[in-house]
Design a protein around this motif. Structure first.
Motif, PDB file in Angstrom:
ATOM      1  N   LYS A  38       0.820  -1.207   0.000  1.00  0.00           N
ATOM      2  CA  LYS A  38       0.000   0.000   0.000  1.00  0.00           C
ATOM      3  C   LYS A  38       0.858   1.264   0.000  1.00  0.00           C
ATOM      4  N   ASP A  39       2.082   1.158   0.483  1.00  0.00           N
ATOM      5  CA  ASP A  39       2.995   2.302   0.596  1.00  0.00           C
ATOM      6  C   ASP A  39       3.556   2.650  -0.789  1.00  0.00           C
ATOM      7  N   ALA A  40       3.153   3.778  -1.329  1.00  0.00           N
ATOM      8  CA  ALA A  40       3.551   4.172  -2.685  1.00  0.00           C
ATOM      9  C   ALA A  40       5.054   4.338  -2.828  1.00  0.00           C
ATOM     10  N   SER A  41       5.757   4.574  -1.725  1.00  0.00           N
ATOM     11  CA  SER A  41       7.202   4.786  -1.798  1.00  0.00           C
ATOM     12  C   SER A  41       7.971   3.501  -2.060  1.00  0.00           C
ATOM     13  N   LYS A  42       7.349   2.356  -1.815  1.00  0.00           N
ATOM     14  CA  LYS A  42       8.041   1.094  -2.025  1.00  0.00           C
ATOM     15  C   LYS A  42       7.221   0.050  -2.766  1.00  0.00           C
ATOM     16  N   ALA A  47       0.328   2.311 -10.730  1.00  0.00           N
ATOM     17  CA  ALA A  47      -0.522   3.350 -10.139  1.00  0.00           C
ATOM     18  C   ALA A  47      -1.993   2.961 -10.162  1.00  0.00           C
ATOM     19  N   LYS A  48      -2.442   2.369 -11.254  1.00  0.00           N
ATOM     20  CA  LYS A  48      -3.867   2.023 -11.374  1.00  0.00           C
ATOM     21  C   LYS A  48      -4.252   0.910 -10.404  1.00  0.00           C
ATOM     22  N   ASP A  49      -3.302   0.007 -10.092  1.00  0.00           N
ATOM     23  CA  ASP A  49      -3.585  -1.061  -9.139  1.00  0.00           C
ATOM     24  C   ASP A  49      -3.456  -0.567  -7.700  1.00  0.00           C
ATOM     25  N   PHE A  53      -6.112  -0.381  -4.066  1.00  0.00           N
ATOM     26  CA  PHE A  53      -5.564  -1.555  -3.371  1.00  0.00           C
ATOM     27  C   PHE A  53      -6.092  -1.664  -1.945  1.00  0.00           C
ATOM     28  N   THR A  54      -6.629  -2.829  -1.606  1.00  0.00           N
ATOM     29  CA  THR A  54      -7.102  -3.075  -0.242  1.00  0.00           C
ATOM     30  C   THR A  54      -6.411  -4.274   0.397  1.00  0.00           C
ATOM     31  N   GLY A  55      -5.589  -4.962  -0.377  1.00  0.00           N
ATOM     32  CA  GLY A  55      -4.859  -6.093   0.187  1.00  0.00           C
ATOM     33  C   GLY A  55      -4.707  -7.218  -0.814  1.00  0.00           C
ATOM     34  N   LEU A  56      -3.637  -7.976  -0.663  1.00  0.00           N
ATOM     35  CA  LEU A  56      -3.390  -9.144  -1.493  1.00  0.00           C
ATOM     36  C   LEU A  56      -4.231 -10.312  -0.994  1.00  0.00           C
ATOM     37  N   ASP A  57      -4.377 -11.308  -1.837  1.00  0.00           N
ATOM     38  CA  ASP A  57      -5.091 -12.521  -1.450  1.00  0.00           C
ATOM     39  C   ASP A  57      -4.084 -13.571  -0.974  1.00  0.00           C
TER      40      ASP A  57
END
Length: 200
Positions: A38-42, A47-49, A53-57
């Protein structure tokens, strides 16, 4: 710019040490991994995903897939060029063979050591465990998954398949990812770790 395996290790290990707002996840590793994505810095996400983003499965944690393996070292193994998802070659050697059991059945996997990691401070003892299994292409990424390990002091090592993760190239084609050698196929469904990424 192309990236290799080392940034993923930094992303998962060192990124997890930072306090971030935790997202969904059954285990601390899942929550921290989601927080890093979720942290855009890493984040490796495009960008579109990342926007929604709410979390991986993940598969539910299953202690069946936390196994103690015997490490048979192969000190005389030759260096070879492991193919990747682009034209880059990753210089690797088979550090040893991991032998273990799941549900009473015997399995083994080659575990690899990369030349670049050996020359990088803090990663001299890093081992790379890529694998394929019968969930690939169905509920997990078709190209297989990775696990990070460290050289043990003795001849046993814990493999936690609940921490199996997808190659970064799953999320963004700018990454260069090692292709899992076919010899590391497990004839079983490893229902642990990351599931297939659902792109937007």
């Amino acid at each position: 710019m192309k990236y290799i395996l080392l940034p993923m290790l930094i992303f998962l290990v060192f990124g997890c040490s930072q306090k971030k707002h935790s997202l969904k996840g059954q285990t601390e590793w899942q929550r921290q991994t989601n927080s890093n994505f979720k942290d855009a810095s890493k984040s490796p996400l495009k960008a579109k995903d990342l926007k929604n983003f709410t979390g991986l499965d993940f598969f539910d944690f299953d202690s069946t897939f936390v196994v103690k393996a015997i490490l048979e070292r192969t000190p005389n193994s030759e260096w070879f060029n492991m193919k990747t998802t682009d034209d880059r070659l990753s210089k690797e050697r088979i550090y040893g063979i991991l032998k273990f059991q799941i549900k009473g059945n015997p399995y083994q996997l080659n575990v690899y050591q990369g030349e670049e990691n050996m020359q990088t401070e803090g990663y001299e003892d890093y081992l790379f465990l890529p694998f394929l299994d019968d969930t690939n292409g169905n509920i997990s990424y078709g190209g297989g998954r990775y696990i990070d390990l460290r050289i043990p002091n003795n001849d046993s090592i814990i493999i936690d398949f609940n921490k199996a993760y997808n190659p970064l190239c799953v999320y963004n084609e700018k990454y260069s990812c090692p292709i899992v050698p076919r010899v590391n196929y497990l004839d079983i469904e490893i229902k642990a770790g990351m599931k297939k990424f659902k792109k937007l």
